[in-house]
Write an enzyme that holds these catalytic residues in place. Structure first.
Site, PDB file in Angstrom:
ATOM      1  N   ARG A  45      54.766 -31.154  12.505  1.00  0.00           N
ATOM      2  CA  ARG A  45      53.620 -31.892  13.042  1.00  0.00           C
ATOM      3  C   ARG A  45      52.335 -31.179  12.669  1.00  0.00           C
ATOM      4  O   ARG A  45      52.351 -30.090  12.108  1.00  0.00           O
ATOM      5  CB  ARG A  45      53.757 -32.159  14.551  1.00  0.00           C
ATOM      6  CG  ARG A  45      54.431 -31.118  15.392  1.00  0.00           C
ATOM      7  CD  ARG A  45      53.655 -29.860  15.638  1.00  0.00           C
ATOM      8  NE  ARG A  45      52.268 -30.100  15.983  1.00  0.00           N
ATOM      9  CZ  ARG A  45      51.309 -29.212  15.878  1.00  0.00           C
ATOM     10  NH1 ARG A  45      51.570 -28.003  15.396  1.00  0.00           N
ATOM     11  NH2 ARG A  45      50.075 -29.471  16.203  1.00  0.00           N
ATOM     12  N   GLY A  46      51.195 -31.847  12.976  1.00  0.00           N
ATOM     13  CA  GLY A  46      49.896 -31.309  12.556  1.00  0.00           C
ATOM     14  C   GLY A  46      49.496 -31.993  11.255  1.00  0.00           C
ATOM     15  O   GLY A  46      50.286 -32.033  10.298  1.00  0.00           O
ATOM     16  N   ALA A  47      48.275 -32.536  11.238  1.00  0.00           N
ATOM     17  CA  ALA A  47      47.870 -33.416  10.137  1.00  0.00           C
ATOM     18  C   ALA A  47      48.092 -32.836   8.729  1.00  0.00           C
ATOM     19  O   ALA A  47      48.771 -33.460   7.895  1.00  0.00           O
ATOM     20  CB  ALA A  47      46.413 -33.836  10.337  1.00  0.00           C
ATOM     21  N   ARG A  87      54.151 -41.627  10.692  1.00  0.00           N
ATOM     22  CA  ARG A  87      53.118 -41.455  11.722  1.00  0.00           C
ATOM     23  C   ARG A  87      51.819 -42.109  11.215  1.00  0.00           C
ATOM     24  O   ARG A  87      51.418 -41.867  10.073  1.00  0.00           O
ATOM     25  CB  ARG A  87      52.901 -39.963  12.037  1.00  0.00           C
ATOM     26  CG  ARG A  87      54.169 -39.325  12.610  1.00  0.00           C
ATOM     27  CD  ARG A  87      53.893 -38.015  13.286  1.00  0.00           C
ATOM     28  NE  ARG A  87      53.171 -38.168  14.535  1.00  0.00           N
ATOM     29  CZ  ARG A  87      52.633 -37.152  15.205  1.00  0.00           C
ATOM     30  NH1 ARG A  87      52.721 -35.932  14.715  1.00  0.00           N
ATOM     31  NH2 ARG A  87      52.001 -37.347  16.339  1.00  0.00           N
ATOM     32  N   GLN A 194      52.013 -28.928  22.825  1.00  0.00           N
ATOM     33  CA  GLN A 194      51.762 -28.131  21.611  1.00  0.00           C
ATOM     34  C   GLN A 194      50.936 -26.883  21.936  1.00  0.00           C
ATOM     35  O   GLN A 194      51.070 -25.854  21.283  1.00  0.00           O
ATOM     36  CB  GLN A 194      51.022 -28.968  20.557  1.00  0.00           C
ATOM     37  CG  GLN A 194      51.844 -30.078  19.918  1.00  0.00           C
ATOM     38  CD  GLN A 194      51.658 -31.400  20.625  1.00  0.00           C
ATOM     39  OE1 GLN A 194      51.384 -31.439  21.815  1.00  0.00           O
ATOM     40  NE2 GLN A 194      51.830 -32.485  19.903  1.00  0.00           N
ATOM     41  N   ASP A 235      42.781 -35.305  13.165  1.00  0.00           N
ATOM     42  CA  ASP A 235      43.808 -36.065  12.446  1.00  0.00           C
ATOM     43  C   ASP A 235      43.204 -37.086  11.497  1.00  0.00           C
ATOM     44  O   ASP A 235      43.826 -37.480  10.517  1.00  0.00           O
ATOM     45  CB  ASP A 235      44.755 -36.749  13.438  1.00  0.00           C
ATOM     46  CG  ASP A 235      45.644 -35.711  14.088  1.00  0.00           C
ATOM     47  OD1 ASP A 235      45.205 -35.096  15.079  1.00  0.00           O
ATOM     48  OD2 ASP A 235      46.745 -35.471  13.563  1.00  0.00           O
ATOM     49  N   ASN A 245      41.755 -37.030  17.313  1.00  0.00           N
ATOM     50  CA  ASN A 245      42.535 -35.798  17.457  1.00  0.00           C
ATOM     51  C   ASN A 245      43.433 -35.973  18.675  1.00  0.00           C
ATOM     52  O   ASN A 245      43.417 -37.019  19.346  1.00  0.00           O
ATOM     53  CB  ASN A 245      41.610 -34.574  17.589  1.00  0.00           C
ATOM     54  CG  ASN A 245      42.387 -33.260  17.491  1.00  0.00           C
ATOM     55  OD1 ASN A 245      43.165 -33.062  16.557  1.00  0.00           O
ATOM     56  ND2 ASN A 245      42.209 -32.371  18.448  1.00  0.00           N
ATOM     57  N   LYS A 246      44.200 -34.961  18.969  1.00  0.00           N
ATOM     58  CA  LYS A 246      45.186 -35.011  20.042  1.00  0.00           C
ATOM     59  C   LYS A 246      44.601 -35.558  21.341  1.00  0.00           C
ATOM     60  O   LYS A 246      43.474 -35.240  21.715  1.00  0.00           O
ATOM     61  CB  LYS A 246      45.746 -33.597  20.245  1.00  0.00           C
ATOM     62  CG  LYS A 246      46.807 -33.433  21.308  1.00  0.00           C
ATOM     63  CD  LYS A 246      47.965 -34.381  21.165  1.00  0.00           C
ATOM     64  CE  LYS A 246      48.678 -34.314  19.842  1.00  0.00           C
ATOM     65  NZ  LYS A 246      49.569 -35.481  19.590  1.00  0.00           N
TER      66      LYS A 246
HETATM   67  O1  MRU Z   1      51.027 -34.925  17.356  1.00  0.00           O
HETATM   68  P1  MRU Z   1      50.665 -33.705  16.562  1.00  0.00           P
HETATM   69  O2  MRU Z   1      51.226 -32.444  17.128  1.00  0.00           O
HETATM   70  O3  MRU Z   1      50.978 -33.877  15.085  1.00  0.00           O
HETATM   71  O4  MRU Z   1      49.076 -33.606  16.683  1.00  0.00           O
HETATM   72  C1  MRU Z   1      48.388 -32.605  16.024  1.00  0.00           C
HETATM   73  C2  MRU Z   1      46.945 -32.567  16.317  1.00  0.00           C
HETATM   74  O5  MRU Z   1      46.404 -33.403  16.998  1.00  0.00           O
HETATM   75  C3  MRU Z   1      46.142 -31.485  15.635  1.00  0.00           C
HETATM   76  O6  MRU Z   1      45.071 -31.081  16.420  1.00  0.00           O
HETATM   77  C4  MRU Z   1      45.604 -32.029  14.314  1.00  0.00           C
HETATM   78  O7  MRU Z   1      46.642 -32.591  13.555  1.00  0.00           O
HETATM   79  C5  MRU Z   1      44.936 -30.987  13.513  1.00  0.00           C
HETATM   80  S1  MRU Z   1      46.101 -29.808  12.883  1.00  0.00           S
HETATM   81  C6  MRU Z   1      45.313 -28.718  11.858  1.00  0.00           C
END
Ligand code: MRU
Length: 344
Positions: A45-47, A87, A194, A235, A245-246
């Site tokens: 996970r993470g963009a 996603r 997370q 994201d 973002n999250k």
């Molecule tokens: O659902 P996730 O864990 O993939 O969400 C991740 C986030 O929201 C991060 O803050 C974002 O992707 C930036 S990661 C460098």
């Protein structure tokens, strides 16, 4: 630094983040369907990491393709679509797949083995570039951190969310090596945690001082004067500077504005979606209701209760002090500042 994804012989090894911090396990993937499944289940996970992992997934697919030669194009496109369907919010996924498609189209006349090598090299290049970009983000971003800085963040925008070093946590790392970090406030980040599971673990590995708070404690922590600035990842960023973002990020931005606390977003330029004008056009992923109903496999509520579970929210650009990119800190007005970056 922890490796989030790497090739081992003909398999792709993925660090399974759903097991952290209890277990440090790698999942071995032999085909793109396994890679797609790992992304859907948030093992990866993470963009930025989602994008590069999908790129590796495509390379893996071509590497292990054993079907008829005349059907490779069809297989490539079907695999690309499968990975793209995992996603919807992080634009880095579509950015990376587009870059792989370009490499494929340019080299599809080559024999399959050479084509597979080219795709693997392209994915490896993205991996290396991502680390370099994060380091540049860190170098630029540390300038906004005061000495003795107390920085609040949400989710995990660290080495675990990228190919290494991280975006928001990259800034914190760069500030920490300069002795500027007094404390990182990590919001736990309900419902997938997370912050509690990943950010806390990642920072503690390196001895960067971190304290965990539940998401609801952020406002009070700010009110007590214990937060100097907020840094989050992204994201997807619209052309006007609105940021997805999250979930919980928007609430933090509103609280930051109320308390006059600078609110920064750290992200690579590949997170900008130039094709959309504003954040209202960003598709927000809604995840399974059980993510909210259960914790560690046990119900914390009435099992039949209705749940709303958006994984992201959108922070309007006027609440953002600056966007920290690999090319420097972008300041408002974002529409023209971003437009200028695009043309340069
Ligand atoms: O659902 P996730 O864990 O993939 O969400 C991740 C986030 O929201 C991060 O803050 C974002 O992707 C930036 S990661 C460098």
């Amino acid at each position: 630094m922890i490796k989030t994804v790497y090739f081992q012989d003909d398999s792709l090894m993925l660090l399974d983040q759903s097991q952290l911090p209890d277990k440090l396990l790698y999942e071995k993937c032999d085909n793109p369907a396994q890679v797609a499944d790992a992304i859907v289940r948030l093992k990866v996970r993470g963009a930025p990491l989602i994008g590069v992992t999908a790129a590796f997934g495509l390379a893996l697919g071509i590497s292990n393709y054993r079907g008829p030669a005349e059907q490779v194009d069809q297989y490539f496109q079907a695999t690309r679509k499968l990975l793209a369907s995992t996603r919807p919010t992080a634009v880095n996924l579509f950015w990376a797949l587009k870059r792989m498609e370009k490499a494929y189209m340019t080299h599809r006349h080559l024999d399959l083995e050479t084509l597979a090598q080219v795709l693997r090299a392209e994915a490896e290049a993205m991996f290396a570039e991502d680390i370099a970009i994060n380091r540049a983000i860190g170098d630029h971003g540390q300038e906004v951190v005061p000495k003795g800085g107390r920085v609040l963040t949400i989710c995990n925008a660290g080495a675990l969310a990228t190919c290494g070093y991280g975006t928001a946590l990259g800034v914190i790392r760069s500030a920490a090596v300069r002795g500027k970090i007094d404390k990182v406030w990590a919001c736990e980040t309900r419902p997938v945690l997370q912050g509690a599971r990943l950010t806390v673990w990642e920072l503690m590995q390196e001895g960067i001082p971190v304290a965990l708070i539940t998401d609801g404690m952020a406002g009070y922590t700010m009110q007590l004067g214990k937060v100097d600035l907020i840094i989050v990842g992204a994201d997807r960023i619209a052309a006007n500077g609105d940021v997805a973002n999250k979930i919980g990020t928007f609430s933090l931005a509103v609280l930051a504005s109320y308390h006059n606390i600078p609110f920064y977003v750290a992200a690579p330029l590949s997170t900008i979606d130039w094709s959309i004008d504003n954040g209202a056009q960003i598709p927000i992923e809604e995840r399974h209701q059980d993510e909210v109903r259960l914790i560690a496999g046990s119900y914390l509520t009435v099992p039949e209760v209705e749940v709303f579970n958006p994984a992201f929210d959108v922070t309007p650009q006027h609440l953002i002090t600056g966007i920290i990119s690999e090319k420097g800190i972008i300041k408002p007005p974002y529409l023209s500042a971003l437009e200028q970056l695009k043309t340069n």
